[in-house]
Design an enzyme around this catalytic site. Structure first.
Site, mmCIF file in Angstrom:
data_model
loop_
_atom_site.group_PDB
_atom_site.id
_atom_site.type_symbol
_atom_site.label_atom_id
_atom_site.label_comp_id
_atom_site.label_asym_id
_atom_site.label_seq_id
_atom_site.Cartn_x
_atom_site.Cartn_y
_atom_site.Cartn_z
ATOM 1 N N ASN A 141 0.750 -1.041 0.185
ATOM 2 C CA ASN A 141 0.085 0.135 0.321
ATOM 3 C C ASN A 141 0.571 1.027 -0.088
ATOM 4 O O ASN A 141 1.448 1.490 -1.289
ATOM 5 C CB ASN A 141 -1.010 -0.031 0.876
ATOM 6 C CG ASN A 141 -0.548 -0.002 2.501
ATOM 7 O OD1 ASN A 141 -0.378 -1.372 2.383
ATOM 8 N ND2 ASN A 141 -0.397 0.426 3.660
ATOM 9 N N ASP A 142 0.451 1.891 1.049
ATOM 10 C CA ASP A 142 1.644 3.359 0.963
ATOM 11 C C ASP A 142 2.670 3.850 0.313
ATOM 12 O O ASP A 142 3.351 2.634 0.664
ATOM 13 C CB ASP A 142 1.312 4.518 2.136
ATOM 14 C CG ASP A 142 0.571 4.634 3.258
ATOM 15 O OD1 ASP A 142 -0.630 3.628 2.033
ATOM 16 O OD2 ASP A 142 0.304 4.668 3.899
ATOM 17 N N GLN A 197 4.609 0.411 2.253
ATOM 18 C CA GLN A 197 4.154 -0.694 3.112
ATOM 19 C C GLN A 197 3.644 -1.750 2.262
ATOM 20 O O GLN A 197 3.509 -2.000 0.893
ATOM 21 C CB GLN A 197 2.864 -0.298 3.253
ATOM 22 C CG GLN A 197 2.390 1.035 3.848
ATOM 23 C CD GLN A 197 2.837 0.629 5.735
ATOM 24 O OE1 GLN A 197 2.110 0.059 6.734
ATOM 25 N NE2 GLN A 197 4.202 0.630 6.167
ATOM 26 N N TRP A 217 -8.587 1.409 -0.717
ATOM 27 C CA TRP A 217 -9.083 0.789 0.566
ATOM 28 C C TRP A 217 -11.065 0.039 0.314
ATOM 29 O O TRP A 217 -11.276 1.330 -0.166
ATOM 30 C CB TRP A 217 -8.972 0.923 1.771
ATOM 31 C CG TRP A 217 -8.093 1.654 2.275
ATOM 32 C CD1 TRP A 217 -8.137 2.914 2.863
ATOM 33 C CD2 TRP A 217 -6.742 0.607 3.074
ATOM 34 N NE1 TRP A 217 -5.840 2.716 3.193
ATOM 35 C CE2 TRP A 217 -5.383 1.784 3.680
ATOM 36 C CE3 TRP A 217 -6.784 -0.888 3.076
ATOM 37 C CZ2 TRP A 217 -4.363 0.708 3.623
ATOM 38 C CZ3 TRP A 217 -5.650 -1.277 3.538
ATOM 39 C CH2 TRP A 217 -4.549 -0.471 4.159
#
Ligand code: FRU
Length: 478
Positions: free
Chosen positions: A37-38, A54, A296
């Site tokens: 993710n990020d 992430q 998300w």
């Protein structure tokens, strides 16, 4: 290398061999395998751009967060490096959450959130998020220095430190949730270890979200930009349609003073998939941003293929004369260009015209003459899964995707200003599209999952005529 880092590498090697490449990006940064993710710790250090992210190396689902790591000379060709951080200390035993990187002399310092529960993990009452430090001399192997800021009394959600240098001090912003109000907290330090609490830098007005994730605070053309990713803002008309947003507040700030802004939260990207952007400075002083090109709770069909998530292209920020943020592809992106193919026809009337067949890595450059384009709808279509077009009745530029899953089907759009021309740079990768409008005025980024045989790109004009001033595409190489 610790045992957990070694285990992660072994697992990634196995999973990488099993990836199905049909939607794996050709030129965007994604994890070798598993979940991403990020973007984290974006920084230029010792001759390289570093991107951390992430990462869950053991599965295609989010899980105990690690920091994945890659480096690049040009921001578009990335080399994978060993996983940099694993959740293995008492301060980050449930995850190494998002954070940033700074260069301190000859040391690369990562400042990230340690995520942990004291007791069962089924309630926020047991959640503690603390800020941690890890350092490296070679930019590859990191030594954990432990916690540097504990959770403030009464808080549970307290994460995503972004650190910068100003004058002769280090500053840090951290996202927080106080009851149901999003906040950004400010800290100051002389050595990255001892941090002084400088209070609340900014806080949500009613309706601006219950939690502000991934804050970033920087100067752009003399103004201060607070970029963050709020959770809990409601959709309004065409805006804020995604589960969570990312955007900015613009204002003035000096160390020791309050951040004065106009309270207007503006979204940075109008597509379906752009979250948790982080910025960094290039050595020549450009402010560059990359975000997570996903959202998300949105389906991720690539999970069946052994991976999940990718980062956006690097984008350069600037401010226009009206203090509006512009975001255009970083100059380095042109390094991906291979051959250019001009499109011969410049006028379409009730027709479709093939531009390129089976496209999985192209940059389309289109300049429409809007005055000479009265067609009800005109633009491009890719197979049965993507249309990007001007809707002359609503005066909007629309991105419409049809996914294999209904939750991935729908439109995002932006209002078009009066003007006689509309220039688009459209980047297509195996499972993404990024549309840059009029040299950075707007951007729409979305994931797409074309089925076999659904990658032919055509120009079209429905119910009337549309005219192009310029049209062509670049094949993009890895
Ligand atoms: C944003 C975020 C951050 C957190 C990280 C966890 O997408 O929720 O707030 O640090 O992801 O993976």
């Amino acid at each position: 290398m610790t045992n957990l880092l070694k285990q992660a590498e072994e697992r990634l090697e196995k999973m990488q061999a099993e990836i199905n490449p049909r939607w794996y990006p050709r030129y965007h940064l994604a994890a070798r395998a598993g979940w991403m993710n990020d973007p984290n710790g974006l920084v230029w250090f010792d001759g390289w751009y570093h991107a951390f992210y992430q990462h869950h190396p053991y599965s295609t689902k989010w899980g105990p967060m690690h920091w994945g790591h890659a480096r690049s000379q040009d921001l578009v060709h990335w080399e994978h490096l060993p996983v940099a951080l694993a959740p293995e200390g008492p301060e980050d035993k449930e995850g190494c959450f998002s954070g940033s990187a700074v260069v301190d002399g000859d040391t690369l310092a990562l400042i990230y959130t340690g995520h942990k529960f004291h007791g069962p993990a089924d309630t926020d009452d047991n959640l503690y998020q603390v800020q941690c430090l890890a350092t490296s001399r070679d930019g590859i192997h990191f030594e954990r220095q432990g916690m540097v800021i504990d959770t403030p009394p009464g808080l549970h959600h307290f994460r995503d430190p972004k650190v910068w240098r100003e004058g002769n001090a280090w500053y840090m912003v951290v996202g927080a949730r106080v009851d149901n109000t999003g906040q950004v907290r400010l800290y100051r330090s002389s050595d990255l270890r001892d941090w002084h609490d400088e209070g609340i830098l900014a806080e949500a007005e009613p309706g601006m979200g219950y939690m502000w994730e991934c804050p970033d605070f920087f100067t752009l053309h003399g103004k201060r930009v607070l970029m963050f990713s709020p959770q809990g803002m409601a959709a309004e008309g065409y805006e804020k349609r995604n589960l969570f947003q990312s955007g900015y507040l613009l204002g003035e700030w000096q160390p020791g003073e309050a951040f004065v802004h106009n309270g207007q939260f503006i979204e940075m990207d109008s597509g379906h998939d752009f979250y948790a952007p982080q910025s960094f400075l290039s050595p020549d002083g450009r402010r560059i941003v990359m975000g997570w090109l996903a959202m998300w709770e949105s389906p991720m069909p690539e999970q069946q293929d052994g991976w999940a998530g990718m980062l956006s292209l690097p984008r350069e920020l600037s401010l226009d004369d009206n203090n509006r943020l512009l975001m255009k592809p970083a100059a380095e992106v042109t390094a991906l260009r291979g051959s250019y193919f001009p499109v011969p026809a410049h006028c379409l009337t009730n027709q479709r015209l093939l531009v390129t067949a089976d496209a999985d890595a192209v940059e389309l450059c289109l300049e429409w003459d809007r005055i000479a384009s009265p067609a009800e709808q005109f633009g491009i279509v890719m197979g049965n899964g993507l249309r990007i077009y001007v809707d002359n009745q609503s005066q909007r530029l629309v991105l419409e995707r049809s996914g294999p899953d209904c939750a991935l089907t729908g439109t995002r759009s932006i209002a078009l200003a009066e003007g006689d021309s509309l220039s688009l740079r459209i980047f297509i990768d195996r499972s993404s599209v990024e549309v840059f409008v009029n040299d950075g005025e707007a951007c729409l980024s979305s994931r797409i999952y074309p089925q076999p045989g659904q990658r032919d790109i055509m120009l079209f004009a429905n119910s009337g005529t549309a005219a192009l001033k310029e049209a062509g595409y670049w094949s993009l190489d890895r």
